[in-house]
Motif scaffolding. Structure first.
Motif, PDB file in Angstrom:
ATOM      1  N   ASN A 128     121.540  56.444  34.985  1.00  0.00           N
ATOM      2  CA  ASN A 128     121.502  56.464  36.445  1.00  0.00           C
ATOM      3  C   ASN A 128     121.365  55.103  37.111  1.00  0.00           C
ATOM      4  O   ASN A 128     121.608  54.981  38.303  1.00  0.00           O
ATOM      5  CB  ASN A 128     120.371  57.369  36.923  1.00  0.00           C
ATOM      6  CG  ASN A 128     120.708  58.819  36.702  1.00  0.00           C
ATOM      7  OD1 ASN A 128     121.643  59.346  37.302  1.00  0.00           O
ATOM      8  ND2 ASN A 128     119.983  59.464  35.804  1.00  0.00           N
TER       9      ASN A 128
ATOM     10  N   GLN B 176     126.134  64.805  35.857  1.00  0.00           N
ATOM     11  CA  GLN B 176     125.742  63.435  35.542  1.00  0.00           C
ATOM     12  C   GLN B 176     126.396  62.942  34.266  1.00  0.00           C
ATOM     13  O   GLN B 176     125.743  62.823  33.240  1.00  0.00           O
ATOM     14  CB  GLN B 176     124.238  63.390  35.345  1.00  0.00           C
ATOM     15  CG  GLN B 176     123.528  62.759  36.487  1.00  0.00           C
ATOM     16  CD  GLN B 176     122.060  62.894  36.309  1.00  0.00           C
ATOM     17  OE1 GLN B 176     121.577  63.891  35.779  1.00  0.00           O
ATOM     18  NE2 GLN B 176     121.326  61.905  36.734  1.00  0.00           N
ATOM     19  N   ALA B 203     122.946  65.188  42.132  1.00  0.00           N
ATOM     20  CA  ALA B 203     123.389  65.181  40.740  1.00  0.00           C
ATOM     21  C   ALA B 203     122.712  66.303  39.965  1.00  0.00           C
ATOM     22  O   ALA B 203     121.662  66.798  40.370  1.00  0.00           O
ATOM     23  CB  ALA B 203     123.031  63.843  40.102  1.00  0.00           C
TER      24      ALA B 203
ATOM     25  N   ALA C 255     113.806  67.797  41.840  1.00  0.00           N
ATOM     26  CA  ALA C 255     115.206  67.601  42.215  1.00  0.00           C
ATOM     27  C   ALA C 255     115.362  67.698  43.721  1.00  0.00           C
ATOM     28  O   ALA C 255     116.191  67.026  44.324  1.00  0.00           O
ATOM     29  CB  ALA C 255     116.081  68.644  41.527  1.00  0.00           C
ATOM     30  N   SER C 260     117.511  64.190  42.538  1.00  0.00           N
ATOM     31  CA  SER C 260     118.119  65.092  41.556  1.00  0.00           C
ATOM     32  C   SER C 260     118.571  64.324  40.324  1.00  0.00           C
ATOM     33  O   SER C 260     118.625  64.876  39.231  1.00  0.00           O
ATOM     34  CB  SER C 260     119.270  65.871  42.185  1.00  0.00           C
ATOM     35  OG  SER C 260     120.212  64.998  42.765  1.00  0.00           O
ATOM     36  N   ALA C 261     118.900  63.042  40.489  1.00  0.00           N
ATOM     37  CA  ALA C 261     119.359  62.276  39.331  1.00  0.00           C
ATOM     38  C   ALA C 261     118.206  61.980  38.374  1.00  0.00           C
ATOM     39  O   ALA C 261     118.370  61.971  37.166  1.00  0.00           O
ATOM     40  CB  ALA C 261     120.005  60.969  39.789  1.00  0.00           C
ATOM     41  N   LYS C 263     115.279  63.732  38.177  1.00  0.00           N
ATOM     42  CA  LYS C 263     114.281  64.805  38.153  1.00  0.00           C
ATOM     43  C   LYS C 263     113.653  65.017  36.787  1.00  0.00           C
ATOM     44  O   LYS C 263     112.463  65.316  36.691  1.00  0.00           O
ATOM     45  CB  LYS C 263     114.897  66.109  38.641  1.00  0.00           C
ATOM     46  CG  LYS C 263     115.941  66.664  37.680  1.00  0.00           C
ATOM     47  CD  LYS C 263     116.481  67.958  38.202  1.00  0.00           C
ATOM     48  CE  LYS C 263     117.401  68.619  37.206  1.00  0.00           C
ATOM     49  NZ  LYS C 263     118.296  67.744  36.456  1.00  0.00           N
TER      50      LYS C 263
END
Lengths: 323, 383, 291
Positions: A128, B176, B203, C255, C260-261, C263
């Motif tokens: 990320n 993702q 995501a 999230a 959310s990325a 979480k």
């Protein structure tokens, strides 16, 4: 004694690998290179687990940290791999020291699962933090090492580089095992209280073991990045940590030779089994299980057994000539 | 035989040594060998199986049509698993033992990226279906993409959302991985350029099973169209949960949620108000060749074909035509493919640009009310 | 507010699944000291036992559930005889790697027999939706929570109110002492594996209709179940439940309100934090000196 054994290990690795490099073609050489890279990581893992008894299931994150550091420094900042490699190892070691102090108060499966969680976290962050790592696309175009203008960009040349690294790490590991520090680690593994009573700084010994183990992992990562020349988060997820542990157990816990054998076997075995078609991974799992059941001390036990067998036969032939 | 430790050891030793013997070529002399590295185990095998089937079918068809100048082709498959490293292993095993005249690589971009340097060393043309733009940007002259690039797909989805659904406040939900992240970013930029910036981007992980947090948060931000970048299973689950959460806005989903493997998990109700931007519209009504492909595929493998598999079928036919025209010389074959324009495949009209991208069109589809049968809304061509 | 309730409801349903997987894991760990890395594959196998009996075998639901659980019980016995017994004298780490190996076998065996297409497992409550405070929830999810609660009660009764369960706990505490007292140690150990396999089977049957059945569903579940176990306290049943619910809720609320990325960092971050601050977890480990 200590120096001789270390040199012996290094020479044996260079000789065996060098011989193999003459006869093999690219695919086998690639597998050999993967084995060498894994062996460097597993020897490091053995320092933490085999010597100091720390079950770290975050080893792949250390490998990844070395690989990503090199990949980022070379592709984004244009550093030479020779300059980026020591930085990669240093960053990994430093990271191990930082997490080592809080985490190493944990023992056994607690440490195992905490480090597993760390590995999962590493994957999430690398996937990320797009600005730094390119996210899930990974970093491609990592430059190869070059010696005197000659790029180490094919399997045969890389094998020599890998073998030198492996020989150095193996020699260092053998030396460590025989040294005062190595014995201190084993004392901590066997009985922490007794070790503390005999004046060993337990925390420092553990952190040192983790740092050395991470340094080897970082080196493996550096090799990984310059071998495949592409790194992605998936290459360093927690499953790889479990594979490193499996390599050590299958090879033979606590020994450098076992680490090397285990790394090679678990790299080659699934590839050899490809002929079985869709069932090959099921067979791979089964064979691993069979090895664990019948060779509880790992493949190194097989080597020892063979040595004992020969010795016994020799003793029968020349009853008085026993060494 | 009693299973003593020693017999087991001996067996293990024998097993370890056996593969070290030189691999004999199974092919009869004269077959033209083609290598294919596809995932047949692990999480990606769902799609990998489609490539394997489609390539098998292409192999059969090419040989039935007389092969290449009288010689048959034979495709040798190796498993890539879901691992970049294993993908390279598979590729190098083929390169060393099979020495194929042509390669089909998997549809996973990171695997393509990992294999690319090795392919360049060998210098044999290859087709791949990974979507990430960065694969083509690397400028490997041996690689040809037989699917729309992710940026093309993303632009198709933006077009569908803005022109068909008149989206003013689009929201993006993406998986993702390299596909989702890349697609979502391109789409967000396109929406921005179209004067309708996204209200939110959420995501989810490849293994996630509950998407309520992401969907509710996009709804709370006022999204009037939901744009999904997904893989097959999670795509099906997303569509189902959207209905459970009673989301009212239309959904634009990428290809994967509407492949047969995903559709079979859904009910017609799950597809209400769902638009799909798929690689190619696959229905017997499209034309004779599509009808023939769809029907024969179902007969041969017992499941429905999907656009990803079709891309490999088309790719194999392009390869065969090239081999018939210019022979097996890698350089000549590469140049022929690179010069290909307006080649009519079943799924697309193929033509390769300087970076090796062969496909620039997509189809917007929608289920007929009350059914799971997809119908074509319009085709989108992205330049 | 409705959204918040919705997230909590979904989080609890998700957490129940994690909790169920965690319970199977904890029972094995408490009884045998084995950290079962194949725990996720056990659940996957449970789902596919359901697929085999109900979707493919076309058995009616009730019978299908029974047959699937019987198959799982049989699997538990097989696992005990073929994997645990030969390995039980080995170091713990060897057994862990043994479970990893058997996990690879299980996953690929199921892939070979069922193929890579996902399946949809039916539920007795298919298509029924309930409204709770403005939140929509499937009746099936409510059933998951209810069944989980019921099972926890039953397990508690078994362990604390029956001779069998007390025997199992005795074996868990000290194998040698239990043997000296004349307890059928092997049978009790086998029973632990059977129980774990059947619980995993129930978890698998319950989550099949929610998530679809898919060969690769095992590992992600195991990972969350590990986190749940740590947070709740290794080897503790109430801990596994509390941990499972926490992880499920953290996943969804994280999230929604954090990112959310990132979480999953919350669940695993919490796990690491718990380990550092309170390694015995919320409820503490019942059995000491293991592993």
């Amino acid at each position: 004694m200590r120096v001789r054994d270390s040199l012996l290990a290094a020479v044996a690795i260079l000789a065996a690998g060098g011989l193999l490099s003459l006869g093999l073609a690219d695919y086998s050489l690639r597998l050999l290179n993967l084995s060498v890279i894994s062996a460097v990581a597993v020897i490091g893992f053995n320092v933490a687990f085999g010597l100091a008894g720390l079950i770290s299931l975050g080893h792949a994150a250390f490998v990844g940290m070395g690989a990503y550091t090199l990949a980022i420094l070379t592709t984004k900042l244009g550093w030479s791999p020779w300059l980026a490699a020591p930085v990669g190892v240093a960053v990994t070691t430093l990271f191990a020291a930082l997490i080592g102090y809080p985490l190493l108060r944990l023992r056994g499966h607690y440490l195992a699962l905490a480090t597993l969680g760390l590995n999962v976290s590493f994957t999430i962050v690398t996937a990320n933090w797009i600005a730094l790592t390119n996210g899930t696309n990974g970093i491609s175009g990592v430059p190869p090492f070059a010696v005197a203008g000659l790029a180490i960009d094919d399997e045969r040349r890389f094998l020599w580089l890998g073998l030198v690294a492996l020989a150095v790490v193996a020699a260092a590991a053998v030396a460590l095992q025989r040294s005062r520090h190595g014995r201190a680690m084993m004392a901590v593994r066997d009985d922490e209280t007794a070790a503390r009573m005999s004046g060993i700084d337990v925390t420092r010994t553990k952190v040192a073991a983790l740092c050395l183990s991470a340094a080897a992992a970082g080196l493996a990562g550096v090799l990984f990045a310059t071998h495949v020349r592409f790194v992605a988060p998936e290459d360093f997820n927690y499953a790889h940590s479990i594979v490193y542990l499996a390599m050590l157990i299958v090879g033979g816990e606590g020994t450098v030779v076992g680490a090397v054998i285990g790394a090679a076997l678990l790299t080659f075995l699934p590839e050899w089994l490809r002929g079985l078609g869709d069932a090959y991974l099921a067979f791979f799992g089964l064979m691993m299980l069979v090895i664990l059941i019948f060779l509880p001390t790992g493949l190194i036990g097989l080597v020892r057994m063979a040595a004992r067998l020969r010795f016994r036969r020799g003793a029968v032939a020349t009853p008085r000539g026993a060494p | 035989m009693t299973l003593t430790r020693q017999t087991v050891l001996r067996l293990a030793l024998a097993a370890a040594l056996a593969p070290a013997l030189p691999a004999t070529t199974l092919a009869q002399q004269g077959d033209i060998l083609i290598g294919a590295t596809v995932p047949t185990t692990g999480p990606l095998s769902l799609t990998g199986k489609q490539y394997l089937n489609s390539l098998r079918m292409a192999e059969q068809d090419i040989n039935a049509a007389g092969g290449i100048g009288g010689r048959k082709i034979r495709i040798v498959f190796e498993d890539t698993q879901a691992s970049n490293s294993t993908a390279v292993n598979a590729f190098m095993k083929l390169a060393q033992e099979t020495k194929p005249a042509f390669y089909f690589l998997s549809s996973y971009s990171t695997q393509n990226l990992a294999v690319a340097p090795e392919l360049k060393k060998i210098g044999v043309p290859a087709m791949y279906a990974g979507g990430a733009d960065v694969v083509a940007e690397q400028g490997n002259e041996w690689m040809f993409r037989i699917r729309p690039a992710d940026s093309v797909a993303a632009r198709g989805m933006v077009t569908a959302a803005t022109t068909i659904l008149n989206a003013k406040k689009p929201g993006i939900l993406f998986i993702q991985n390299d596909f989702g992240q890349g697609g979502a970013n391109v789409a967000a930029k396109q929406f921005e350029a179209a004067g309708t910036p996204v209200v939110g981007m959420e995501a989810y992980g490849q293994n996630d099973k509950d998407f309520s947090a992401q969907m509710l948060s996009l709804r709370a931000k006022g999204a009037d169209v939901l744009v999904l970048f997904n893989y097959p299973q999670d795509g099906a689950l997303l569509l189902r949960q959207a209905k459970m959460l009673d989301l009212k806005m239309p959904i634009v989903t990428s290809s994967a949620a509407l492949v047969p493997a995903a559709l079979q998990l859904l009910s017609p109700a799950d597809l209400v108000n769902v638009w799909g931007v798929v690689d190619a519209y696959m229905d017997a009504s499209v034309g004779d060749r599509m009808k023939d492909f769809v029907e024969r595929y179902r007969k041969m493998f017992g499941t429905d074909a999907d656009p990803y598999g079709l891309a490999y079928y088309d790719g194999a036919l392009i390869m065969a035509e090239g081999m018939r025209k210019v022979g097996l010389d890698p350089k000549a074959l590469r140049d022929w493919i690179a010069g290909l324009r307006d080649w009519p495949g079943i799924g697309h009209v193929y033509g390769f640009d300087a970076k090796g991208n062969g496909v620039r069109d997509l189809a917007v589809v929608k289920a007929k009310p009350g059914t799971k049968t997809l119908e074509l809304v319009q085709t989108v061509k992205v330049d | 507010m409705a959204d918040f309730i919705q997230l909590c409801v979904n989080g609890l349903a998700l957490g129940s699944v994690y909790a169920l997987a965690a319970i199977g894991f904890v029972i094995v760990y408490a009884a045998t000291g084995v950290v079962n890395f194949a725990a996720g594959q056990f659940v996957m196998l449970g789902t596919f036992a359901g697929v085999g009996m109900i979707t493919q075998g076309a058995l009616p639901l009730g019978l299908g559930y029974g047959a699937a659980l019987a198959a799982m019980a049989l699997f538990g016995v097989l696992f005990f005889v073929l994997v645990y017994l030969p390995l039980r004298k080995s170091p713990v780490v060897t057994i862990i790697i043994g479970t990893v190996a058997i996990g690879i076998v299980m996953q690929n065996a199921v892939l070979l027999s069922f193929g890579s297409w996902p399946f949809r497992l039916p539920s007795p409550l298919d298509g029924i939706m309930l409204q709770i405070g403005g939140a929509m929830i499937t009746a099936h999810a409510v059933m998951v929570v209810a069944v989980t609660a019921l099972l926890i009660g039953l397990i508690w009764l078994l362990f604390y109110r029956t001779a069998l369960g007390i025997g199992m706990r005795a074996v868990a505490q000290d194998v040698e002492a239990a043997r000296l007292m004349g307890l059928p140690v092997n049978r009790l150990l086998a029973l632990s594996w059977v129980l774990a396999a059947m619980l995993a089977g129930i978890a698998g049957l319950l989550l099949g209709p929610m998530w679809f059945a898919d060969v690769n569903m095992g590992d992600p579940i195991a990972l969350k179940a590990f986190a749940a176990t740590i947070i709740g306290g290794f080897g503790s049943l109430p801990g596994a439940i509390a941990g499972g619910l926490f992880v499920g809720l953290a996943e969804l609320l994280g999230a929604s309100y954090v990112s959310s990325a990132y979480k999953d960092l919350i669940a695993f971050g919490a796990m690491i934090l718990f380990l550092l601050v309170r390694p015995q977890g919320v409820f503490g480990e019942r059995i000491q000196d293991r592993g």
